[in-house]
Write a protein that holds these residues in place. Structure first.
Motif, short mmCIF file in Angstrom:
data_model
loop_
_atom_site.label_atom_id
_atom_site.label_comp_id
_atom_site.label_asym_id
_atom_site.label_seq_id
_atom_site.Cartn_x
_atom_site.Cartn_y
_atom_site.Cartn_z
N ARG A 106 0.83 -1.19 0.00
CA ARG A 106 0.00 0.00 0.00
C ARG A 106 0.87 1.25 0.00
NH1 ARG A 106 -4.51 -2.04 -1.91
NH2 ARG A 106 -5.98 -2.86 -0.38
N GLN A 107 0.33 2.33 -0.56
CA GLN A 107 0.98 3.63 -0.53
C GLN A 107 0.27 4.55 0.45
OE1 GLN A 107 1.20 4.17 -5.12
NE2 GLN A 107 2.81 5.49 -4.25
N ALA A 108 1.03 5.25 1.27
CA ALA A 108 0.45 6.27 2.15
C ALA A 108 -0.20 7.35 1.29
CB ALA A 108 1.52 6.86 3.06
N PRO A 109 -1.31 7.94 1.75
CA PRO A 109 -2.13 8.80 0.89
C PRO A 109 -1.48 10.10 0.44
CG PRO A 109 -2.95 8.83 3.14
CD PRO A 109 -1.93 7.76 3.07
N VAL A 110 -0.50 10.63 1.16
CA VAL A 110 0.12 11.90 0.79
C VAL A 110 1.56 11.69 0.33
CG1 VAL A 110 0.79 14.21 1.58
CG2 VAL A 110 -1.38 13.20 2.34
N THR A 111 2.39 11.08 1.16
CA THR A 111 3.81 10.93 0.84
C THR A 111 4.08 9.79 -0.13
OG1 THR A 111 4.24 9.41 2.69
CG2 THR A 111 4.38 11.79 3.14
N GLY A 112 3.14 8.87 -0.24
CA GLY A 112 3.37 7.72 -1.11
C GLY A 112 4.29 6.68 -0.52
N ALA A 113 4.61 6.79 0.76
CA ALA A 113 5.47 5.80 1.42
C ALA A 113 4.83 4.42 1.32
CB ALA A 113 5.68 6.20 2.88
N ARG A 114 5.64 3.43 0.98
CA ARG A 114 5.12 2.09 0.72
C ARG A 114 5.33 1.17 1.92
NH1 ARG A 114 3.90 0.77 -4.55
NH2 ARG A 114 4.31 2.41 -6.09
N LYS A 198 3.56 8.74 7.47
CA LYS A 198 4.36 9.88 7.89
C LYS A 198 3.41 10.98 8.39
CE LYS A 198 8.25 9.58 7.27
NZ LYS A 198 9.30 8.97 8.10
N ARG A 199 3.96 12.06 8.95
CA ARG A 199 3.10 13.09 9.54
C ARG A 199 2.08 13.67 8.55
NH1 ARG A 199 7.44 16.81 12.43
NH2 ARG A 199 8.67 15.92 10.74
N PRO A 200 2.46 14.00 7.32
CA PRO A 200 1.44 14.50 6.37
C PRO A 200 0.34 13.47 6.09
CG PRO A 200 3.65 15.01 5.58
CD PRO A 200 3.82 14.07 6.74
N ASP A 201 0.72 12.20 6.09
CA ASP A 201 -0.28 11.14 5.86
C ASP A 201 -1.23 11.03 7.04
OD1 ASP A 201 1.04 10.25 3.41
OD2 ASP A 201 2.57 9.40 4.74
N GLU A 202 -0.66 11.09 8.26
CA GLU A 202 -1.49 10.99 9.45
C GLU A 202 -2.49 12.14 9.52
OE1 GLU A 202 -1.05 10.57 14.32
OE2 GLU A 202 0.72 10.45 13.03
N ARG A 203 -2.04 13.33 9.16
CA ARG A 203 -2.94 14.48 9.13
C ARG A 203 -4.08 14.24 8.14
NH1 ARG A 203 -3.45 19.38 6.19
NH2 ARG A 203 -4.11 21.14 7.50
N HIS A 204 -3.72 13.77 6.98
CA HIS A 204 -4.74 13.52 5.94
C HIS A 204 -5.74 12.47 6.40
CE1 HIS A 204 -6.38 12.76 1.90
NE2 HIS A 204 -6.35 11.48 2.25
N VAL A 205 -5.24 11.35 6.95
CA VAL A 205 -6.12 10.26 7.38
C VAL A 205 -7.05 10.72 8.50
CG1 VAL A 205 -6.15 8.02 8.56
CG2 VAL A 205 -4.61 8.40 6.62
#
Length: 266
Positions: A106-114, A198-205
């Protein structure tokens, strides 16, 4: 020649519905919808019917068949596996149940971290004199924000981890697979669950979940509607459970459907 006691005739005239092995742990390669193969370890149950005139089943053949098909588990090969078992055992019917962890990248929604997310999946295949039957099962972790909590609170809303469980019978073999059911389950929730954020992903989620609050009833209905309207699905059962964060109990909703109105038992 060593005597074949299991192959001897039985005089009692009692046929058996199921004879087999259960609880066997075995490594498998499972196909995913992207054309890759995922390594996993399955808990395996295998059974065949036994005619009244046969004393016992040759249990070693169960593992021999499983080993022969261990690296090619897909919708069509699952049915070939169970038909191979039925033929080798000389039985009227055969059934194989496999339960395993299924990993998707899976890719994180903002950073794309896999990262890899784990889903508990199960496959049951059976053959007899009629048409073969295949059942797919998934247990998908999700996050849900409580609509009531959001409506009555000045700040925030409580949320919890939940699980969407789907059992589905495909209308045609090979048209739907675990990935499709997982996607339907995750779309019903406030948010999917990720292994890596990551932090940007957590904010988005966090904010996306707050903007999409759902009860267990909402998730169950959304999954049911998606499956009912999917021509690849002939029959299903869905169950959603939330491990409530501000209560000492869980909340759940469930229903089944079989070529009829929502709410009918399959």
């Amino acid at each position: 020649m060593l005597p074949d006691v299991q192959g001897m005739p039985d005089q009692r005239g009692v046929a058996l519905d199921d004879v087999g092995i259960e609880g066997l742990r075995y490594p498998l390669l499972v196909a995913d919808a992207q054309g890759a193969k995922r390594e996993t370890v399955a808990t395996v149950d295998m059974a065949v019917s036994l005619d009244a005139n046969v004393k016992g089943a040759h249990l070693s053949r169960f593992v021999e068949v499983l080993h022969a098909w261990r690296d090619q588990l897909a919708p069509d090969s699952a049915l070939r596996l169970v038909e191979d078992l039925r033929t080798r055992m000389g039985s009227g019917s055969a059934r194989v149940h496999l339960a395993f962890a299924y990993f998707l990248e899976r890719q994180a929604p903002v950073t794309g971290a896999r990262s890899f997310s784990e889903y508990q999946c199960a496959l049951t295949a059976s053959v007899s004199t009629g048409d073969p039957v295949l059942t797919l099962g998934v247990r998908v972790p999700v996050t849900s924000v409580c609509p009531c909590s959001k409506a009555i609170s000045d700040r925030g809303a409580h949320n919890q981890r939940g699980y969407v469980t789907i059992e589905a019978h495909p209308a045609a073999i090979g048209e739907i697979w675990f990935d499709d059911l997982i996607a339907i389950a995750e779309a019903s929730a406030s948010s999917p669950v990720y292994a890596l954020l990551k932090r940007p992903d957590e904010r988005h989620v966090t904010m996306a979940g707050y903007d999409n609050p759902v009860f267990v009833e909402d998730m169950t209905r959304q999954v049911a509607l998606a499956l009912r309207d999917d021509p690849r699905v002939a029959q299903f059962r869905v169950r959603v459970v939330n491990d409530e964060s501000i209560h000492n109990h869980a909340a759940y909703a469930q229903l089944g459907w079989n070529d009829g109105a929502i709410g009918g038992a399959p």
